[in-house]
Enzyme design. Structure first.
Site, PDB file in Angstrom:
ATOM      1  N   GLY B  53      -2.489  -1.179  -7.626  1.00  0.00           N
ATOM      2  CA  GLY B  53      -2.536  -2.570  -8.034  1.00  0.00           C
ATOM      3  C   GLY B  53      -3.930  -2.968  -8.469  1.00  0.00           C
ATOM      4  N   GLY B  55      -7.087  -5.772  -8.700  1.00  0.00           N
ATOM      5  CA  GLY B  55      -7.646  -6.649  -7.683  1.00  0.00           C
ATOM      6  C   GLY B  55      -8.582  -5.937  -6.727  1.00  0.00           C
ATOM      7  N   HIS B  56      -8.728  -4.609  -6.915  1.00  0.00           N
ATOM      8  CA  HIS B  56      -9.614  -3.828  -6.039  1.00  0.00           C
ATOM      9  C   HIS B  56     -10.837  -3.317  -6.783  1.00  0.00           C
ATOM     10  CE1 HIS B  56      -6.275  -4.024  -3.308  1.00  0.00           C
ATOM     11  NE2 HIS B  56      -5.495  -3.296  -4.086  1.00  0.00           N
ATOM     12  N   ASP B 109       3.357   2.512  -4.404  1.00  0.00           N
ATOM     13  CA  ASP B 109       2.543   3.524  -5.093  1.00  0.00           C
ATOM     14  C   ASP B 109       3.092   4.925  -4.842  1.00  0.00           C
ATOM     15  OD1 ASP B 109      -0.391   2.137  -5.891  1.00  0.00           O
ATOM     16  OD2 ASP B 109       0.695   1.123  -4.293  1.00  0.00           O
ATOM     17  N   HIS B 218      -4.973  -5.902   0.911  1.00  0.00           N
ATOM     18  CA  HIS B 218      -4.181  -6.940   0.258  1.00  0.00           C
ATOM     19  C   HIS B 218      -4.051  -8.149   1.180  1.00  0.00           C
ATOM     20  CE1 HIS B 218      -2.742  -2.929  -1.022  1.00  0.00           C
ATOM     21  NE2 HIS B 218      -2.875  -3.458  -2.228  1.00  0.00           N
TER      22      HIS B 218
END
Lengths: 332, 332
Positions: B53, B55-56, B109, B218
């Site tokens: 995802g 955002g990291h 994932d 998250h």
């Protein structure tokens, strides 16, 4: 206030202890609050010294190393270091060719570095000062007579540092630093206020749907308080403010920095950079080099600053020269 | 919600456009959502592909480049990429020697990378998967069966990437990646919740005087909700959690990362690193290498993760090998 600190009084000392532990390439005098390179300045090399309040990391301590600064003096959070620190730093790193002091234009820093320069001169050290005042947002802000010094400080330190490394004289290094400052303009926007450990609460109130346009790196007020809008519009206004002050013609090249103020995700910084790139491309201005990340921060403040430096072949050549510091590294 | 975005739907596409503009060393297919190196994989070199995802950041796209990943597939924010992206990435970078997929242990994932591996095999690409599950905080969390994969992902990508660069075989690169994961443990603490653009509000409530201990990247719940305390105590608990799971004897060496989750000032990260260094030194454990900064983030979440990787001469040698990516660079 929630912060990863031991106590507000120990923030700078504890952080310096951490910097010392993390970076064997630096010599950190936690007590005297002076960071120098572990290796002594080569005889005949002009030394660069900077400093200012803590809370803007990696500036300045993170930019000590080959190709950039010889020493940095961290003050308390958002507070100028004292002349004694600056003097100790200058004396520690003078290699006989003189010392350039890189000073952000805040009243306390200017006065203290001026005193340090006089004291160093009395000790027989040749000193030149480069004042950084790139922020076009406001004149005569809370802590400043004239313009505030912000993102361009990194550009001055990098490019003047490279000039010193190649053997330029004191006058030449200082002249280059001034040239970089004169070629650079910055503008910043805050989404949240900054909370210093000592204050324990946000430095100003910013409603949930408003942004501070033209903010300073200590949370100083900007030009206006506005409603949050799409990044595209916010960036367009920031770039327009810069270009209103320093027009860029089609065919010109810049070094562009999109700098996070500390609390902004890198994902958002890339969105901002994409908008800056589109705007400049539409004007025929080429971004020759860029930085996207947190370089000149304001603790936990969410927001972004944009700095554009009009570049020529010499500035790009010096920009590309090797640099090996905790905060900036390439070519080594 | 205040974010520097154009709209929640466009966050990933706009950020990829910015990444493409900022890094000519990368080839960014904004439509297919695949980031590869600008240069083709050398014939005979094992390729490394990761993803997850968004955002990291800088994980994973920021770690594409010589010495680390060959390709990355960014999903929507905090959402797994789809098998088609992963397959496209694997096919794009396979140099005939096979592809190692580096997968953080989250259910989505894992399933999607498994499907991609099968599809790639059907296309004649040899594939090995390295699963990263270093977070000791919880078993079977919100999105995970078993342990979550967090900071050690960077270690796996760096060290396995260096092995691929020196010419190790597919089996050897995968085995090294698994060895790094097995040698690594992480633990994280959040001071604030994370706000995704799509949700528009914090993912959980965290009172003004409390921290989430053992949080995931998250914002998944951790082990406990506790009052904020001095950094020294918070770090002591985090390191104790790591050592309870993987004891380190006096004389051993580690690579240590103090990683900001996105909203934490670098000043605080250095304070945390200083505490980690003191604790390990008191046990006779030497921090041979370290990273302090934002590497595996969670958008705007304030907090820190600590990762320790027990190192030997080979791992340190590969760690020191040149790497040239937007997020990690040395030796070049």
């Amino acid at each position: 206030m929630k912060k990863l600190i031991n106590s507000p009084d120990d923030v700078v000392a504890d952080a310096l202890a951490g910097i010392a532990a993390a970076h064997p390439s630096l010599r950190v005098d936690v007590k005297a609050r002076v960071i120098t390179r572990a290796a002594q300045t080569k005889v005949g090399k002009v030394a660069l010294v900077s400093g200012g309040g803590s809370g803007h990391e990696p500036l300045h301590g993170g930019f000590v190393g080959p190709g950039m600064l010889d020493a940095a003096c961290p003050g308390e959070v958002f507070t100028s270091p004292v002349p004694g620190q600056m003097l100790a730093a200058a004396l520690a790193v003078d290699g006989g060719a003189g010392v350039v002091l890189v000073v952000k234009n805040y009243t306390g820093d200017v006065l203290n570095f001026q005193m340090a320069a006089e004291l160093a001169a009395e000790e027989g050290v040749s000193v030149e000062t480069v004042l950084v005042d790139d922020d076009v947002a406001v004149q005569d802000s809370t802590w400043t007579a004239g313009r505030r010094g912000t993102g361009a400080t990194l550009f001055v330190e990098k490019i003047a540092g490279a000039a010193a490394e190649r053997g330029d004289s004191l006058a030449e290094v200082a002249a280059l630093g001034r040239r970089v400052n004169a070629a650079s303009r910055s503008f910043a926007v805050a989404l949240t206020a900054v909370t210093t450990p000592a204050a324990g609460r946000p430095g100003f109130d910013l409603p949930d749907d408003e942004i501070e346009v033209g903010v300073g790196i200590h949370g100083e007020p900007g030009r206006s308080r506005e409603k949050i809008r799409p990044a595209r519009e916010i960036v367009a206004d920031a770039v327009a403010a810069i270009l209103a002050d320093q027009p860029l013609e089609s065919g010109e090249e810049v070094i562009a920095m999109v700098n996070g103020l500390g609390g902004t995700p890198l994902l958002e910084l890339y969105i901002v950079f994409g908008e800056v790139a589109s705007l400049l491309e539409a004007r025929g201005v080429r971004i020759a080099r860029n930085l996207v990340g947190d370089y000149v921060t304001s603790l936990d403040m969410a927001g972004v600053s944009i700095t554009l430096c009009r570049a020529d072949a010499e500035l790009l050549h010096l920009w590309d020269a090797p640099v090996n510091t905790p905060g900036l590294r390439w070519g080594v």
